[in-house]
Design an enzyme around this catalytic site. Structure first.
Site, PDB file in Angstrom:
ATOM      1  N   GLY A  16       0.763  -1.131   0.005  1.00 52.28           N
ATOM      2  CA  GLY A  16      -0.064  -0.056  -0.004  1.00 52.28           C
ATOM      3  C   GLY A  16       0.833   1.298   0.010  1.00 52.28           C
ATOM      4  O   GLY A  16       0.404   2.406   0.405  1.00 52.28           O
ATOM      5  N   VAL A  64       2.256  -5.600  -6.671  1.00 52.00           N
ATOM      6  CA  VAL A  64       1.823  -7.127  -5.777  1.00 52.00           C
ATOM      7  C   VAL A  64       0.121  -6.511  -5.886  1.00 52.00           C
ATOM      8  O   VAL A  64      -0.349  -5.521  -5.405  1.00 52.00           O
ATOM      9  CB  VAL A  64       2.227  -7.141  -4.442  1.00 52.00           C
ATOM     10  N   SER A 142      -7.945  -0.441  12.878  1.00 49.91           N
ATOM     11  CA  SER A 142      -8.731   0.637  12.443  1.00 49.91           C
ATOM     12  C   SER A 142      -9.671   0.971  13.896  1.00 49.91           C
ATOM     13  O   SER A 142      -9.969  -0.222  14.183  1.00 49.91           O
ATOM     14  CB  SER A 142      -9.638   0.802  11.317  1.00 49.91           C
ATOM     15  N   TYR A 155     -15.554  -4.162   6.314  1.00 51.00           N
ATOM     16  CA  TYR A 155     -14.161  -3.401   6.670  1.00 51.00           C
ATOM     17  C   TYR A 155     -13.818  -3.594   8.283  1.00 51.00           C
ATOM     18  O   TYR A 155     -12.753  -3.837   8.339  1.00 51.00           O
ATOM     19  CB  TYR A 155     -14.190  -2.128   6.159  1.00 51.00           C
ATOM     20  N   LYS A 159     -10.860  -5.652  10.325  1.00 47.82           N
ATOM     21  CA  LYS A 159      -9.909  -4.730  10.864  1.00 47.82           C
ATOM     22  C   LYS A 159      -9.807  -5.646  12.411  1.00 47.82           C
ATOM     23  O   LYS A 159      -8.798  -5.492  12.952  1.00 47.82           O
ATOM     24  CB  LYS A 159     -10.289  -3.574  11.054  1.00 47.82           C
ATOM     25  N   ILE A 188      -8.002   9.563   9.225  1.00 52.08           N
ATOM     26  CA  ILE A 188      -6.750  10.468   8.641  1.00 52.08           C
ATOM     27  C   ILE A 188      -6.810  10.921   7.448  1.00 52.08           C
ATOM     28  O   ILE A 188      -7.519  10.206   6.678  1.00 52.08           O
ATOM     29  CB  ILE A 188      -5.451   9.101   8.611  1.00 52.08           C
ATOM     30  N   GLU A 237       0.588  -5.493  20.860  1.00 49.33           N
ATOM     31  CA  GLU A 237      -0.322  -4.204  21.385  1.00 49.33           C
ATOM     32  C   GLU A 237      -0.838  -3.710  20.050  1.00 49.33           C
ATOM     33  O   GLU A 237      -0.710  -3.640  19.066  1.00 49.33           O
ATOM     34  CB  GLU A 237       0.654  -3.238  22.085  1.00 49.33           C
TER      35      GLU A 237
HETATM   36  N1  NAD Z   1      -6.887   6.759   6.383  1.00 48.55           N
HETATM   37  C1  NAD Z   1      -7.460   6.434   7.477  1.00 48.55           C
HETATM   38  O1  NAD Z   1      -8.252   7.277   8.119  1.00 48.55           O
HETATM   39  C2  NAD Z   1      -7.292   4.989   7.910  1.00 48.55           C
HETATM   40  C3  NAD Z   1      -8.225   4.759   9.275  1.00 48.55           C
HETATM   41  C4  NAD Z   1      -8.214   3.441   9.692  1.00 48.55           C
HETATM   42  C5  NAD Z   1      -7.372   2.433   8.888  1.00 48.55           C
HETATM   43  N2  NAD Z   1      -6.668   2.929   7.862  1.00 48.55           N
HETATM   44  C6  NAD Z   1      -5.902   1.545   7.144  1.00 48.55           C
HETATM   45  O2  NAD Z   1      -4.515   2.371   6.816  1.00 48.55           O
HETATM   46  C7  NAD Z   1      -4.200   1.605   5.565  1.00 48.55           C
HETATM   47  C8  NAD Z   1      -3.510   2.882   4.686  1.00 48.55           C
HETATM   48  O3  NAD Z   1      -4.758   3.494   4.377  1.00 48.55           O
HETATM   49  P1  NAD Z   1      -4.442   4.759   3.654  1.00 48.55           P
HETATM   50  O4  NAD Z   1      -5.259   5.884   4.338  1.00 48.55           O
HETATM   51  O5  NAD Z   1      -3.246   5.050   3.214  1.00 48.55           O
HETATM   52  O6  NAD Z   1      -5.322   4.372   2.276  1.00 48.55           O
HETATM   53  P2  NAD Z   1      -4.884   4.779   0.631  1.00 48.55           P
HETATM   54  O7  NAD Z   1      -6.279   4.400  -0.075  1.00 48.55           O
HETATM   55  O8  NAD Z   1      -4.469   6.005   0.485  1.00 48.55           O
HETATM   56  O9  NAD Z   1      -3.813   3.465   0.354  1.00 48.55           O
HETATM   57  C9  NAD Z   1      -4.238   2.236   0.197  1.00 48.55           C
HETATM   58  C10 NAD Z   1      -3.304   1.584  -0.789  1.00 48.55           C
HETATM   59  O10 NAD Z   1      -3.569   0.249  -0.938  1.00 48.55           O
HETATM   60  C11 NAD Z   1      -3.374  -0.325  -2.294  1.00 48.55           C
HETATM   61  N3  NAD Z   1      -4.185  -1.330  -2.479  1.00 48.55           N
HETATM   62  C12 NAD Z   1      -5.515  -1.582  -2.777  1.00 48.55           C
HETATM   63  N4  NAD Z   1      -5.670  -2.867  -2.795  1.00 48.55           N
HETATM   64  C13 NAD Z   1      -4.677  -3.464  -3.384  1.00 48.55           C
HETATM   65  C14 NAD Z   1      -4.320  -4.854  -3.333  1.00 48.55           C
HETATM   66  N5  NAD Z   1      -5.250  -5.759  -3.529  1.00 48.55           N
HETATM   67  N6  NAD Z   1      -2.926  -5.109  -3.243  1.00 48.55           N
HETATM   68  C15 NAD Z   1      -1.901  -4.206  -3.134  1.00 48.55           C
HETATM   69  N7  NAD Z   1      -2.082  -2.867  -2.939  1.00 48.55           N
HETATM   70  C16 NAD Z   1      -3.638  -2.536  -2.808  1.00 48.55           C
HETATM   71  C17 NAD Z   1      -3.993   1.169  -3.228  1.00 48.55           C
HETATM   72  O11 NAD Z   1      -3.509   1.195  -4.170  1.00 48.55           O
HETATM   73  C18 NAD Z   1      -3.473   2.299  -2.295  1.00 48.55           C
HETATM   74  O12 NAD Z   1      -2.170   2.547  -2.817  1.00 48.55           O
HETATM   75  C19 NAD Z   1      -5.244   0.650   5.071  1.00 48.55           C
HETATM   76  O13 NAD Z   1      -4.940  -0.653   5.606  1.00 48.55           O
HETATM   77  C20 NAD Z   1      -6.367   1.328   5.774  1.00 48.55           C
HETATM   78  O14 NAD Z   1      -7.560   0.542   6.038  1.00 48.55           O
HETATM   79  C21 NAD Z   1      -6.537   4.068   7.175  1.00 48.55           C
END
Ligand code: NAD
Length: 249
Positions: A16, A64, A142, A155, A159, A188, A237
């Site tokens: 990601g 990937v 999350s 989702y 999580k 975020i 943790e």
């Molecule tokens: N942004 C938030 O507020 C928030 C809150 C809680 C949890 N999260 C978690 O943090 C992580 C990152 O989130 P983010 O805000 O950077 O999201 P984002 O959407 O900016 O980035 C997610 C990335 O995952 C990639 N991706 C999606 N499917 C994929 C796959 N099958 N294989 C490989 N890559 C894949 C996308 O291309 C993207 O670049 C995630 O797991 C998200 O669930 C984010």
């Protein structure tokens, strides 16, 4: 943000890495001296990110699909051939679609489970054999995994599964000197949360004692702390990163 660690000689894999949190984490780990494997389904995105990160550490971009076992096996071979072993693993790939439980199709449910939970199982299980003792895994959970999330049941369940998976990784691999922890971000400001911020951002801000959303840097710095020796006795943790939303919301 002035957050520096000394990760010279460490090899880190971020999935990601074309995304908001993964991309900023790549910047931070690179600035701290680590060599990076930047993996994402978005090859153009990680290629551009790797090109930004010039010396002294190496950064390579790899495509990937983290839900596909064969794709993960190819990624392992690339890590092994380029770097030999791995110190840090941060599976940050994920998706955040919207559907009420009553209307959710099985295909929608399976897609989220496949990318957001199966993908983390596959990646961690298959990467651990090439991780050095002293290595560290930080998973992305999350606030949704603790509280539930209206119109994101798939989702939220995935999580919650990551939280349990993290604890099981900690139980099984601590004796090999590999630590496993997770962070639970709230809201975020990345492209992932554009929809929910537009839909009910005011309500969420009103529930957040700090009165603002988080920046990806504020999650990346906690991940870097958990990867580092500063967290050498933190294991199994989950650290909340949400401006108080979980506590007060
Ligand atoms: N942004 C938030 O507020 C928030 C809150 C809680 C949890 N999260 C978690 O943090 C992580 C990152 O989130 P983010 O805000 O950077 O999201 P984002 O959407 O900016 O980035 C997610 C990335 O995952 C990639 N991706 C999606 N499917 C994929 C796959 N099958 N294989 C490989 N890559 C894949 C996308 O291309 C993207 O670049 C995630 O797991 C998200 O669930 C984010």
């Amino acid at each position: 943000m002035n957050t520096t660690f000394d990760f010279t000689g460490k090899v880190a894999l971020i999935t990601g890495a074309a995304g908001g949190i993964g991309g900023v984490l790549a910047d931070l780990l690179h600035a701290s001296g680590a060599d990076l494997i930047l993996a994402d389904i978005d090859l153009a995105g990680v290629t551009a990110k790797a090109a930004e990160l010039t010396g002294p550490g190496r950064s390579i971009a790899v495509q990937v699909d983290s839900s596909d076992p064969e794709s993960i096996d190819s990624l392992i071979e690339r890590v092994r051939s380029e770097f030999g072993e791995l110190d840090f693993l941060v599976p940050s790939a994920g998706i955040y679609p919207t559907a009420m439980l009553a209307d959710m199709t099985f295909a929608q449910w399976r897609q989220v489970m496949s990318i957001n939970l199966d993908g983390i199982f596959l990646l961690t299980q298959r990467m651990i054999p090439i991780m050095r003792s002293g290595g560290s895994i930080v998973n992305l959970a999350s606030v949704a995994g603790h509280r539930g999330s209206l119109s994101h049941a798939h989702y939220s369940v995935a999580k919650a599964g990551i939280i349990a998976l993290t604890r099981n990784l900690a139980l099984e691999f601590g004796s090999r000197g590999i630590r496993a922890n997770a962070v639970s971000p709230g809201i975020i400001e990345t492209s992932m949360t554009e929809g929910i911020r537009a839909q009910k951002g005011d309500v969420l801000l009103a529930q957040t004692p700090l009165g603002r959303n988080g920046a990806p840097e504020e999650t990346a710095s906690v991940i870097a702390f958990l990867l580092s020796d500063a967290a050498s006795f933190v294991h199994g943790e989950v650290i909340h990163v949400n401006g108080g939303l979980f506590m007060a919301g």
